[in-house]
Design an enzyme around this catalytic site. Sequence first.
Site, PDB file in Angstrom:
ATOM      1  N   ASN A   6       1.829   2.716   7.949  1.00 56.38           N
ATOM      2  CA  ASN A   6       1.233   1.422   8.297  1.00 56.38           C
ATOM      3  C   ASN A   6       2.141   0.356   8.380  1.00 56.38           C
ATOM      4  OD1 ASN A   6      -0.582  -0.871   8.667  1.00 56.38           O
ATOM      5  ND2 ASN A   6      -1.181  -0.560   6.328  1.00 56.38           N
ATOM      6  N   LEU A   7       2.306  -0.320   9.417  1.00 53.48           N
ATOM      7  CA  LEU A   7       3.100  -1.344   9.823  1.00 53.48           C
ATOM      8  C   LEU A   7       2.414  -2.570   9.541  1.00 53.48           C
ATOM      9  CD1 LEU A   7       4.686  -0.267  13.229  1.00 53.48           C
ATOM     10  CD2 LEU A   7       5.338   0.020  10.904  1.00 53.48           C
ATOM     11  N   LYS A   8       1.287  -2.984   9.077  1.00 52.74           N
ATOM     12  CA  LYS A   8       0.870  -4.137   8.522  1.00 52.74           C
ATOM     13  C   LYS A   8       0.903  -5.103   9.529  1.00 52.74           C
ATOM     14  CE  LYS A   8       0.358  -2.323   3.757  1.00 52.74           C
ATOM     15  NZ  LYS A   8       0.558  -2.690   2.349  1.00 52.74           N
ATOM     16  N   HIS A  85      -8.732  -0.795   4.145  1.00 51.69           N
ATOM     17  CA  HIS A  85      -7.753  -0.874   3.441  1.00 51.69           C
ATOM     18  C   HIS A  85      -7.697  -2.015   2.616  1.00 51.69           C
ATOM     19  CE1 HIS A  85      -3.505  -1.893   2.670  1.00 51.69           C
ATOM     20  NE2 HIS A  85      -3.201  -0.802   2.996  1.00 51.69           N
ATOM     21  N   GLU A 133      -5.446   3.984  -3.235  1.00 54.78           N
ATOM     22  CA  GLU A 133      -4.184   3.186  -3.272  1.00 54.78           C
ATOM     23  C   GLU A 133      -4.349   2.124  -4.284  1.00 54.78           C
ATOM     24  OE1 GLU A 133      -3.528   1.419   0.718  1.00 54.78           O
ATOM     25  OE2 GLU A 133      -1.660   2.730   0.618  1.00 54.78           O
ATOM     26  N   ILE A 138       0.862  -1.619  -4.367  1.00 55.81           N
ATOM     27  CA  ILE A 138       1.155  -1.829  -3.183  1.00 55.81           C
ATOM     28  C   ILE A 138       2.154  -2.737  -2.937  1.00 55.81           C
ATOM     29  CG2 ILE A 138       0.300  -2.734  -0.810  1.00 55.81           C
ATOM     30  CD1 ILE A 138      -2.546  -1.536  -1.519  1.00 55.81           C
ATOM     31  N   GLY A 173       3.966   2.115  -2.831  1.00 51.40           N
ATOM     32  CA  GLY A 173       5.040   2.107  -3.339  1.00 51.40           C
ATOM     33  C   GLY A 173       5.745   3.459  -3.000  1.00 51.40           C
ATOM     34  N   ALA A 194       4.235   1.630   3.773  1.00 52.91           N
ATOM     35  CA  ALA A 194       4.284   0.660   4.562  1.00 52.91           C
ATOM     36  C   ALA A 194       5.880   0.111   4.455  1.00 52.91           C
ATOM     37  CB  ALA A 194       3.563  -0.296   4.469  1.00 52.91           C
ATOM     38  N   SER A 195       5.753  -0.395   3.403  1.00 55.91           N
ATOM     39  CA  SER A 195       7.180  -1.282   3.273  1.00 55.91           C
ATOM     40  C   SER A 195       8.362  -0.437   3.326  1.00 55.91           C
ATOM     41  CB  SER A 195       7.194  -2.081   1.960  1.00 55.91           C
ATOM     42  OG  SER A 195       6.750  -1.442   0.811  1.00 55.91           O
TER      43      SER A 195
HETATM   44  O1  G3H Z   1      -0.662   0.943   3.868  1.00 51.03           O
HETATM   45  C1  G3H Z   1       0.178   1.254   3.200  1.00 51.03           C
HETATM   46  C2  G3H Z   1      -0.136   0.789   1.678  1.00 51.03           C
HETATM   47  O2  G3H Z   1      -0.846  -0.509   1.426  1.00 51.03           O
HETATM   48  C3  G3H Z   1       1.119   0.789   0.758  1.00 51.03           C
HETATM   49  O3  G3H Z   1       1.964  -0.178   1.242  1.00 51.03           O
HETATM   50  P1  G3H Z   1       3.572   0.015   0.480  1.00 51.03           P
HETATM   51  O4  G3H Z   1       3.897   1.371   1.096  1.00 51.03           O
HETATM   52  O5  G3H Z   1       4.216  -1.141   1.046  1.00 51.03           O
HETATM   53  O6  G3H Z   1       3.291   0.025  -1.149  1.00 51.03           O
END
Ligand code: G3H
EC number: 5.3.1.1
Length: 214
Positions: A6-8, A85, A133, A138, A173, A194-195
């Site tokens: 997920n690139l958010k 989400h 999640e 997160i 995470g 994501a991150s």
């Molecule tokens: O969509 C992804 C989740 O919110 C996890 O985010 P993260 O991998 O940055 O902790």
Amino acid sequence: MFVLVNLKAYPCDPVAVAEAAATVADDTGTRVAVAPQAAHLSAVAATGVETWAQHVSGVDHGSHTGSTLASAVADAGAVGTLLNHSERRLRLAAIDAGLRAAEDAGLETVVCANNPPQVGAVTALGPDMVAVEPPELIGTGTPVSQADPDVVEEAVAAAGRVDDDVPVLCGAGISTGDDLAAARDLGSEGVLLASGVAKADDPEAALRDLVSGI
Ligand SMILES: O=C[C@H](O)COP(=O)(O)O
């Protein structure tokens, strides 16, 4: 294992991440998908990577200014969508409407939930997959699969009590192969992250490390 990146709204190059994901998916045979901003769906899909939306609205064509039509993201090349989400939280009725809209557009669905009781509740709405999640983890780099393994196991059990055909993903995470292996050992059938990729200097290297845990 399904890896959904997920690139958010991170300031990464969505096409570069998508190309890296497509390469890793092709090289390893792992199912990897990328969920960019809606405006980037066509460009990401053009790379050949499995492309997902971060959200779709529970509406059809009409006077719905600012909505994200499921049919429009499908036309752009998306084959699935996240819903609910924790950073795009929906009311129960909106989750249900989003699922119906996604199904009508032929999109696969992952509905997100904070904890096992919520996983049970959203599983009852009939998604293709659910993702647990814990919001507090997160973006921390502290993987849920190691920081709170019980929540993963309990989420798998909660979904199974409602419909054991609905796979459970976990997220928050997750970034390394060890995190992915721990998630699998707890009963997850994939991860949402994501991150660890969107913020990586080398997204391809980050993804190769991640899938090494399968
Ligand atoms: O969509 C992804 C989740 O919110 C996890 O985010 P993260 O991998 O940055 O902790």
